[in-house]
Design a protein around this motif. Structure first.
Motif, PDB file in Angstrom:
ATOM      1  N   ALA A  64      -1.476 -34.900 -33.808  1.00 59.32           N
ATOM      2  CA  ALA A  64      -1.793 -32.815 -34.154  1.00 59.32           C
ATOM      3  C   ALA A  64      -0.599 -32.638 -34.420  1.00 59.32           C
ATOM      4  N   LYS A  65       0.831 -33.465 -34.659  1.00 58.59           N
ATOM      5  CA  LYS A  65       2.264 -32.960 -35.319  1.00 58.59           C
ATOM      6  C   LYS A  65       2.000 -33.241 -36.784  1.00 58.59           C
ATOM      7  N   GLU A  66       0.522 -34.436 -36.997  1.00 59.38           N
ATOM      8  CA  GLU A  66      -0.035 -34.138 -39.338  1.00 59.38           C
ATOM      9  C   GLU A  66      -0.837 -33.249 -39.543  1.00 59.38           C
ATOM     10  N   LEU A  67      -1.678 -32.744 -37.982  1.00 59.36           N
ATOM     11  CA  LEU A  67      -3.037 -31.948 -39.000  1.00 59.36           C
ATOM     12  C   LEU A  67      -2.207 -30.857 -38.978  1.00 59.36           C
ATOM     13  N   LYS A  68      -1.487 -30.306 -37.870  1.00 60.68           N
ATOM     14  CA  LYS A  68      -0.412 -28.799 -37.900  1.00 60.68           C
ATOM     15  C   LYS A  68      -0.258 -28.316 -40.173  1.00 60.68           C
ATOM     16  N   LYS A  69      -0.280 -29.293 -40.620  1.00 65.04           N
ATOM     17  CA  LYS A  69       0.604 -29.217 -41.798  1.00 65.04           C
ATOM     18  C   LYS A  69      -0.679 -28.429 -42.612  1.00 65.04           C
ATOM     19  N   TYR A  70      -1.600 -28.865 -42.135  1.00 64.69           N
ATOM     20  CA  TYR A  70      -2.693 -28.451 -43.370  1.00 64.69           C
ATOM     21  C   TYR A  70      -3.359 -27.835 -43.122  1.00 64.69           C
ATOM     22  N   PRO A  71      -4.004 -26.499 -44.297  1.00 61.85           N
ATOM     23  CA  PRO A  71      -4.600 -25.396 -43.978  1.00 61.85           C
ATOM     24  C   PRO A  71      -5.365 -25.050 -42.680  1.00 61.85           C
ATOM     25  N   VAL A  72      -5.119 -24.220 -41.555  1.00 62.06           N
ATOM     26  CA  VAL A  72      -6.012 -23.759 -40.604  1.00 62.06           C
ATOM     27  C   VAL A  72      -8.026 -24.091 -40.687  1.00 62.06           C
ATOM     28  N   SER A  73      -7.902 -23.481 -41.544  1.00 59.89           N
ATOM     29  CA  SER A  73      -9.384 -24.966 -41.915  1.00 59.89           C
ATOM     30  C   SER A  73     -10.119 -25.834 -41.948  1.00 59.89           C
ATOM     31  N   PHE A  74      -8.957 -26.727 -41.703  1.00 60.04           N
ATOM     32  CA  PHE A  74      -9.377 -27.826 -41.117  1.00 60.04           C
ATOM     33  C   PHE A  74      -8.472 -28.366 -40.048  1.00 60.04           C
ATOM     34  N   GLN A  75      -7.818 -27.694 -39.510  1.00 60.72           N
ATOM     35  CA  GLN A  75      -7.759 -28.132 -37.828  1.00 60.72           C
ATOM     36  C   GLN A  75      -8.646 -28.050 -36.380  1.00 60.72           C
ATOM     37  N   SER A  76      -9.397 -26.826 -37.401  1.00 62.44           N
ATOM     38  CA  SER A  76     -10.749 -26.520 -36.735  1.00 62.44           C
ATOM     39  C   SER A  76     -11.875 -27.396 -36.622  1.00 62.44           C
ATOM     40  N   PRO A  77     -12.896 -27.835 -35.603  1.00 60.46           N
ATOM     41  CA  PRO A  77     -13.732 -28.636 -36.468  1.00 60.46           C
ATOM     42  C   PRO A  77     -14.962 -27.870 -36.607  1.00 60.46           C
ATOM     43  N   THR A  78     -15.468 -28.530 -38.445  1.00 62.34           N
ATOM     44  CA  THR A  78     -16.089 -27.855 -38.821  1.00 62.34           C
ATOM     45  C   THR A  78     -17.633 -29.198 -38.993  1.00 62.34           C
ATOM     46  N   TYR A  79     -18.870 -29.018 -38.650  1.00 65.68           N
ATOM     47  CA  TYR A  79     -19.164 -29.831 -38.534  1.00 65.68           C
ATOM     48  C   TYR A  79     -21.039 -29.903 -38.481  1.00 65.68           C
ATOM     49  N   VAL A  80     -22.323 -30.726 -38.721  1.00 67.28           N
ATOM     50  CA  VAL A  80     -23.184 -30.893 -38.591  1.00 67.28           C
ATOM     51  C   VAL A  80     -24.081 -31.696 -38.172  1.00 67.28           C
ATOM     52  N   GLU A  81     -24.659 -31.348 -36.857  1.00 68.48           N
ATOM     53  CA  GLU A  81     -25.587 -32.690 -36.598  1.00 68.48           C
ATOM     54  C   GLU A  81     -27.341 -32.123 -36.826  1.00 68.48           C
ATOM     55  N   ILE A  82     -27.554 -33.420 -36.517  1.00 67.04           N
ATOM     56  CA  ILE A  82     -29.008 -33.641 -37.743  1.00 67.04           C
ATOM     57  C   ILE A  82     -29.124 -34.563 -36.532  1.00 67.04           C
ATOM     58  N   ASP A  83     -30.392 -34.511 -36.171  1.00 67.87           N
ATOM     59  CA  ASP A  83     -31.548 -34.675 -34.972  1.00 67.87           C
ATOM     60  C   ASP A  83     -32.388 -35.575 -35.892  1.00 67.87           C
ATOM     61  N   ILE A  84     -32.748 -36.616 -35.794  1.00 60.49           N
ATOM     62  CA  ILE A  84     -33.439 -37.998 -35.838  1.00 60.49           C
ATOM     63  C   ILE A  84     -34.317 -37.993 -35.042  1.00 60.49           C
ATOM     64  N   LYS A  85     -34.976 -38.059 -34.142  1.00 60.16           N
ATOM     65  CA  LYS A  85     -35.381 -38.510 -32.841  1.00 60.16           C
ATOM     66  C   LYS A  85     -36.178 -37.474 -33.117  1.00 60.16           C
ATOM     67  N   ASP A  86     -36.336 -35.838 -32.966  1.00 60.89           N
ATOM     68  CA  ASP A  86     -36.748 -34.825 -32.551  1.00 60.89           C
ATOM     69  C   ASP A  86     -37.983 -34.866 -34.083  1.00 60.89           C
ATOM     70  N   ALA A  87     -37.409 -35.524 -35.435  1.00 61.22           N
ATOM     71  CA  ALA A  87     -37.772 -35.534 -36.451  1.00 61.22           C
ATOM     72  C   ALA A  87     -39.577 -36.545 -36.608  1.00 61.22           C
ATOM     73  N   ILE A  88     -38.514 -37.388 -36.191  1.00 58.05           N
ATOM     74  CA  ILE A  88     -40.092 -39.139 -35.842  1.00 58.05           C
ATOM     75  C   ILE A  88     -40.469 -38.036 -34.554  1.00 58.05           C
ATOM     76  N   SER A  89     -40.805 -37.813 -33.968  1.00 59.76           N
ATOM     77  CA  SER A  89     -41.228 -37.570 -32.802  1.00 59.76           C
ATOM     78  C   SER A  89     -42.667 -35.903 -33.486  1.00 59.76           C
ATOM     79  N   GLU A  90     -42.226 -35.608 -33.972  1.00 60.86           N
ATOM     80  CA  GLU A  90     -42.525 -34.411 -34.734  1.00 60.86           C
ATOM     81  C   GLU A  90     -42.788 -34.912 -35.289  1.00 60.86           C
ATOM     82  N   LYS A  91     -42.901 -36.203 -36.433  1.00 59.52           N
ATOM     83  CA  LYS A  91     -44.254 -36.398 -37.744  1.00 59.52           C
ATOM     84  C   LYS A  91     -45.062 -37.503 -37.415  1.00 59.52           C
TER      85      LYS A  91
END
Length: 224
Positions: A64-91
């Motif tokens: 936390a003490k190191e993270l707070k030195k970065y811009p706010v945009s990097f202090q909050s989570p940014t991510y994408v979750e891609i489900d492979i199981k469902d794609a395989i099942s659908e296919k």
């Protein structure tokens, strides 16, 4: 939203092989202190591929003490979750349906035996080899299940827009979360303003005054 993983990686400029069981870190080196960041492609779970943006070049969570030195945009989570199981099942379902149709027509014409379908278990075995010989048998598609930008969950209607912008940013090795939010904002429902403000004419919902919600006039952007 169905995503072609191989095509996405190619357009993102990722040349290193990525397959189930692997974690890959794309380093985005930016001049100046506390600006560099990383994009992590985490496929250690064969059934899920996660793309995550983190401050720093290590690809690890910072204290936390190191993270707070970065811009706010990097202090909050940014991510994408891609489900492979469902794609395989659908296919598999689609292939099974095609197989059944082929089997039915094959019976009438004396057709041969249908090839065995590969499931997630087979994919895990392939992934365990970790070799170039497995290339082409690794899942090439996935279903985008969740996108979060700066801690805000993006609506499914904006998935395609966000992924199109994200692939460009990864390719240029500069992730601008605020720009991603701006893209998502274009698809947010526009609320009709209160009576003391003139509407623009593109509103899709009526304004409802909530005394408790409006008591705090601090800006709180939301994307749902």
């Amino acid at each position: 939203m169905l995503l072609n993983i191989k095509k996405f990686l190619k357009e993102a400029g990722i040349t290193e092989a990525l397959y189930p069981g692997k974690r890959l870190v794309k380093r985005c080196k930016i001049p100046g202190e506390y600006k560099s960041h990383s994009v992590i492609f985490d496929w250690r779970d064969p059934g899920k591929l996660k793309l995550e943006v983190k401050a720093g070049l290590s690809g690890k969570d910072l204290e936390a003490k190191e993270l707070k030195k970065y811009p706010v945009s990097f202090q909050s989570p940014t991510y994408v979750e891609i489900d492979i199981k469902d794609a395989i099942s659908e296919k598999r379902s689609e292939e099974d349906e095609e197989g059944e149709e082929g089997k039915s027509s094959g019976k009438s014409g004396g057709g041969g035996k249908q090839p065995k379908r590969k499931g997630l278990e087979d994919v895990e075995v392939i992934a365990a080899r970790f070799g170039d010989s497995a290339e082409g048998k690794i899942p090439s598609e996935g279903t985008v299940r969740e996108i979060v930008v700066m801690g805000l969950q993006v609506a499914k209607e904006a998935f395609e827009t966000i992924m199109s912008e994200l692939v460009k940013q990864i390719n240029h090795a500069v992730i601008a979360a605020t720009e991603l939010l701006a893209k998502a904002g274009e698809l947010v429902t526009r609320v009709q303003p209160p009576s003391f403000l003139k509407p623009k004419g593109d509103e899709t919902a009526k304004y409802k005054y909530d005394r408790e919600k409006n008591a705090d006039i601090g800006f709180r952007p939301t994307f749902t």
